[in-house]
Design a protein around this motif. Structure first.
Motif, short mmCIF file in Angstrom:
data_model
loop_
_atom_site.label_atom_id
_atom_site.label_comp_id
_atom_site.label_asym_id
_atom_site.label_seq_id
_atom_site.Cartn_x
_atom_site.Cartn_y
_atom_site.Cartn_z
N TYR A 118 94.69 67.50 26.31
CA TYR A 118 94.91 69.11 26.49
C TYR A 118 93.35 69.59 25.94
CZ TYR A 118 96.04 73.74 26.21
OH TYR A 118 96.03 75.40 26.30
N GLU A 119 93.12 69.24 24.80
CA GLU A 119 91.87 70.04 24.25
C GLU A 119 90.65 69.43 24.94
OE1 GLU A 119 91.54 71.76 21.67
OE2 GLU A 119 93.89 71.96 21.45
N ILE A 120 90.53 68.20 25.40
CA ILE A 120 89.19 67.81 26.15
C ILE A 120 89.16 68.57 27.51
CG2 ILE A 120 88.20 65.79 27.44
CD1 ILE A 120 89.59 63.95 25.45
N LEU A 121 90.38 68.72 28.25
CA LEU A 121 90.26 69.40 29.41
C LEU A 121 90.11 71.06 29.04
CD1 LEU A 121 93.46 68.02 31.05
CD2 LEU A 121 91.24 67.66 31.73
N LYS A 122 90.43 71.49 27.99
CA LYS A 122 90.19 72.88 27.61
C LYS A 122 88.77 73.02 27.39
CE LYS A 122 91.32 76.50 24.32
NZ LYS A 122 92.09 76.75 23.04
N GLY A 123 88.32 71.94 26.86
CA GLY A 123 86.80 72.21 26.24
C GLY A 123 86.03 72.02 27.73
N ASN A 124 86.50 71.36 28.76
CA ASN A 124 85.61 71.26 29.95
C ASN A 124 86.04 72.32 31.11
OD1 ASN A 124 83.98 68.67 29.79
ND2 ASN A 124 85.49 68.38 28.77
N ASP A 125 86.92 73.14 30.67
CA ASP A 125 87.48 74.58 31.44
C ASP A 125 88.14 73.73 32.71
OD1 ASP A 125 87.81 76.88 32.54
OD2 ASP A 125 86.06 77.31 33.58
N LEU A 126 89.00 72.92 32.36
CA LEU A 126 89.92 72.09 33.56
C LEU A 126 91.30 72.35 33.52
CD1 LEU A 126 88.00 68.84 33.47
CD2 LEU A 126 87.84 70.38 35.39
N LEU A 127 91.75 73.56 32.93
CA LEU A 127 93.07 73.77 32.87
C LEU A 127 93.74 74.79 33.78
CD1 LEU A 127 93.48 74.22 29.05
CD2 LEU A 127 94.01 72.43 30.32
N ASP A 128 93.00 74.98 35.19
CA ASP A 128 93.52 75.75 35.90
C ASP A 128 93.95 74.82 37.12
OD1 ASP A 128 94.06 77.62 38.22
OD2 ASP A 128 92.08 77.79 38.62
#
Length: 217
Positions: A118-128
């Motif tokens: 989750y932290e990695i996805l959030k850091g790469n703006d991939l939570l949509d």
């Protein structure tokens, strides 16, 4: 870069973007440091995140549903640090933000992965994940864990069937070749016996002719 391009690689921590696939592996980019490398198919398995499903108390759900819950509750219940928190704290966090999670089949190690991813996805703006929800996700028909991808196992059986058919054909060709050899041997033997019999029959004839000549004299 899109969520559907993100993969996990066995034996390697973190997440990767799948750039290209080859017959012997794949080329991926590490989301943490943006380094690119080749992944050998003999050493690693590549698992797309969008194919991963999570056990719940009812039907399984796609992994991104859990990430959505984490995002929705982030303001009130921020994700905890999986490296520093103990097992009880990690279980308590997921029970609060996603009560449907089946704690008996989803292990703490899986929960730690989800926290880290989750932290990695959030850091790469991939939570949509709106596009996945609009399309409507299909629920799983088989049980899977956070490390399992549903695959079709019917194809590997085909080469086995072909190999058996070929073996049967070969053994079928060998049998007819043996029969003529055996028959030929029997016939040759029979011919030899017949010749021996005819020779034996000729000798009495000669003897009879000699006796007849003596009788006349």
């Amino acid at each position: 870069m899109e969520y559907k391009e993100i993969v996990a690689v066995t034996g390697l921590g973190g997440l990767f973007q799948l750039l290209a696939t080859k017959s012997d592996g794949a080329i991926v980019r590490n989301l943490a440091d943006q380094s690119t490398r080749f992944i050998s198919a003999r050493l690693h398995n590549v698992t797309p995140l969008e194919s991963i499903e999570i056990y719940t108390t009812s039907e399984n759900v796609r992994l991104h549903h859990v990430f959505e819950k984490m995002k929705e509750h982030e303001a009130a219940t921020p994700p905890i640090d999986g490296k520093q928190a103990d097992n009880a704290a990690i279980k308590g966090y997921f029970k609060e933000i996603f009560a449907e999670l089946d704690e008996d089949r989803v292990y703490v190690s899986d929960m730690k992965k989800m926290l880290r991813w989750y932290e990695i996805l959030k850091g790469n703006d991939l939570l949509d994940f709106s596009q996945y929800n609009d399309d409507g996700d299909k629920q799983a028909t088989t049980d899977t864990t956070t490390d399992t991808v549903v695959t079709d196992t019917a194809e590997p059986e085909q080469p086995v069937k072909k190999a058996r058919a070929k073996k049967a054909a070969v053994s079928g060709e060998e049998k007819p070749e043996e029969k003529p050899v055996k028959k030929a041997a029997v016939r040759k033997k029979a011919a030899t016996v017949a010749e021996s019999s005819s020779e034996a029959d000729e000798k009495p004839v000669k003897k009879t002719a000699t006796r007849k000549k003596k009788a006349e004299e």
